[in-house]
Design a protein around this motif. Structure first.
Motif, PDB file in Angstrom:
ATOM      1  N   GLY A  17       0.791  -1.224   0.000  1.00  0.00           N
ATOM      2  CA  GLY A  17       0.000   0.000   0.000  1.00  0.00           C
ATOM      3  C   GLY A  17       0.822   1.272   0.000  1.00  0.00           C
ATOM      4  O   GLY A  17       0.407   2.290  -0.564  1.00  0.00           O
ATOM      5  N   VAL A  18       2.009   1.256   0.602  1.00  0.00           N
ATOM      6  CA  VAL A  18       2.820   2.465   0.707  1.00  0.00           C
ATOM      7  C   VAL A  18       3.258   2.993  -0.656  1.00  0.00           C
ATOM      8  O   VAL A  18       3.104   4.196  -0.922  1.00  0.00           O
ATOM      9  CB  VAL A  18       4.032   2.222   1.645  1.00  0.00           C
ATOM     10  N   PRO A  19       3.786   2.171  -1.575  1.00  0.00           N
ATOM     11  CA  PRO A  19       4.163   2.732  -2.883  1.00  0.00           C
ATOM     12  C   PRO A  19       2.966   3.251  -3.678  1.00  0.00           C
ATOM     13  O   PRO A  19       3.104   4.233  -4.424  1.00  0.00           O
ATOM     14  CB  PRO A  19       4.825   1.567  -3.622  1.00  0.00           C
ATOM     15  N   ILE A  20       1.824   2.634  -3.519  1.00  0.00           N
ATOM     16  CA  ILE A  20       0.638   3.108  -4.232  1.00  0.00           C
ATOM     17  C   ILE A  20       0.228   4.484  -3.717  1.00  0.00           C
ATOM     18  O   ILE A  20      -0.103   5.381  -4.503  1.00  0.00           O
ATOM     19  CB  ILE A  20      -0.520   2.091  -4.096  1.00  0.00           C
ATOM     20  N   LEU A  21       0.263   4.664  -2.406  1.00  0.00           N
ATOM     21  CA  LEU A  21      -0.059   5.979  -1.860  1.00  0.00           C
ATOM     22  C   LEU A  21       0.986   7.018  -2.281  1.00  0.00           C
ATOM     23  O   LEU A  21       0.637   8.164  -2.583  1.00  0.00           O
ATOM     24  CB  LEU A  21      -0.164   5.905  -0.337  1.00  0.00           C
ATOM     25  N   ALA A  22       2.252   6.624  -2.314  1.00  0.00           N
ATOM     26  CA  ALA A  22       3.300   7.546  -2.768  1.00  0.00           C
ATOM     27  C   ALA A  22       3.103   7.908  -4.235  1.00  0.00           C
ATOM     28  O   ALA A  22       3.303   9.063  -4.631  1.00  0.00           O
ATOM     29  CB  ALA A  22       4.676   6.922  -2.551  1.00  0.00           C
ATOM     30  N   LEU A  23       2.696   6.939  -5.036  1.00  0.00           N
ATOM     31  CA  LEU A  23       2.414   7.204  -6.447  1.00  0.00           C
ATOM     32  C   LEU A  23       1.249   8.179  -6.590  1.00  0.00           C
ATOM     33  O   LEU A  23       1.293   9.075  -7.444  1.00  0.00           O
ATOM     34  CB  LEU A  23       2.104   5.894  -7.177  1.00  0.00           C
ATOM     35  N   CYS A  24       0.243   8.033  -5.752  1.00  0.00           N
ATOM     36  CA  CYS A  24      -0.908   8.950  -5.808  1.00  0.00           C
ATOM     37  C   CYS A  24      -0.534  10.359  -5.370  1.00  0.00           C
ATOM     38  O   CYS A  24      -1.074  11.334  -5.883  1.00  0.00           O
ATOM     39  CB  CYS A  24      -2.037   8.436  -4.928  1.00  0.00           C
ATOM     40  N   ILE A  25       0.364  10.457  -4.423  1.00  0.00           N
ATOM     41  CA  ILE A  25       0.727  11.774  -3.904  1.00  0.00           C
ATOM     42  C   ILE A  25       1.734  12.473  -4.808  1.00  0.00           C
ATOM     43  O   ILE A  25       1.626  13.668  -5.070  1.00  0.00           O
ATOM     44  CB  ILE A  25       1.272  11.646  -2.467  1.00  0.00           C
ATOM     45  N   PHE A  26       2.721  11.724  -5.316  1.00  0.00           N
ATOM     46  CA  PHE A  26       3.813  12.347  -6.059  1.00  0.00           C
ATOM     47  C   PHE A  26       3.800  12.036  -7.553  1.00  0.00           C
ATOM     48  O   PHE A  26       3.987  12.918  -8.371  1.00  0.00           O
ATOM     49  CB  PHE A  26       5.167  11.920  -5.473  1.00  0.00           C
ATOM     50  N   GLY A  27       3.587  10.778  -7.918  1.00  0.00           N
ATOM     51  CA  GLY A  27       3.756  10.345  -9.302  1.00  0.00           C
ATOM     52  C   GLY A  27       2.665  10.786 -10.250  1.00  0.00           C
ATOM     53  O   GLY A  27       2.934  11.340 -11.323  1.00  0.00           O
ATOM     54  N   ILE A  28       1.436  10.549  -9.893  1.00  0.00           N
ATOM     55  CA  ILE A  28       0.326  10.862 -10.790  1.00  0.00           C
ATOM     56  C   ILE A  28       0.167  12.375 -10.993  1.00  0.00           C
ATOM     57  O   ILE A  28      -0.024  12.812 -12.128  1.00  0.00           O
ATOM     58  CB  ILE A  28      -0.977  10.192 -10.304  1.00  0.00           C
ATOM     59  N   PRO A  29       0.280  13.200  -9.936  1.00  0.00           N
ATOM     60  CA  PRO A  29       0.214  14.646 -10.202  1.00  0.00           C
ATOM     61  C   PRO A  29       1.361  15.140 -11.085  1.00  0.00           C
ATOM     62  O   PRO A  29       1.163  16.014 -11.927  1.00  0.00           O
ATOM     63  CB  PRO A  29       0.297  15.283  -8.806  1.00  0.00           C
ATOM     64  N   TRP A  30       2.537  14.553 -10.912  1.00  0.00           N
ATOM     65  CA  TRP A  30       3.658  14.946 -11.760  1.00  0.00           C
ATOM     66  C   TRP A  30       3.373  14.581 -13.212  1.00  0.00           C
ATOM     67  O   TRP A  30       3.659  15.358 -14.121  1.00  0.00           O
ATOM     68  CB  TRP A  30       4.949  14.272 -11.292  1.00  0.00           C
TER      69      TRP A  30
END
Length: 158
Positions: A17-30
């Protein structure tokens, strides 16, 4: 089952779950703010929205997996609560697969403009992965329900 095994599996669920949340916070907006080619930025926004929406059933499924492991810790693996958790995991996987299936035409548009046919195959990976999880949880749900039925019949026979 030993408690150490379920602790390891609970830790694995949290680490998924942690990488998915990090992707939602940082990756997808970028990704949304920095498209490689501004010509297909319009097709990128529905993809980003679908990715955000698909996180909700993913987190729900992880929570249900965590609950299922807690039931196993408490020696309540053969209970209706475990069946309900597996049923929820199955529905979450079906929802994720459906969302990515709906997203596939937008991925096709991006792949066509970028001339990247492999992108379509990469867009199909979450569809088939979540379908495999749905089928696997459906099989486990059915087996667990049959085991609970047999157990309840044996309790009535005494």
């Amino acid at each position: 089952m030993k408690r150490g095994t379920t602790i390891f599996l609970k830790l694995a669920v949290l680490l998924i779950g942690v990488p998915i949340l990090a992707l939602c916070i940082f990756g997808i907006p970028w990704l949304a703010n920095n498209p490689v080619n501004p010509n297909y930025a319009g097709a990128l926004y529905p993809i980003v929205i679908m990715m955000y929406v698909s996180v909700i059933p993913f987190i729900v499924a992880l929570y249900q997996a965590f609950r299922l492991l807690s039931y196993i810790d408490k020696n309540e693996a053969f209970s209706l609560m475990s069946v309900k958790s597996l049923k929820t995991i199955k529905y979450c996987a079906i929802v994720i697969s459906s969302l990515y299936f709906v997203m596939l035409p937008f991925v096709y548009v991006v792949a066509e403009k970028d001339d990247a046919p492999g992108l379509i195959l990469m867009g199909m990976v979450p569809i088939f992965a979540s379908l495999v999880i749905a089928v696997f949880s459906a099989v486990l749900q059915r087996l667990l329900q049959e085991a609970i039925d047999i157990k309840s019949e044996n309790d009535l026979v005494v």
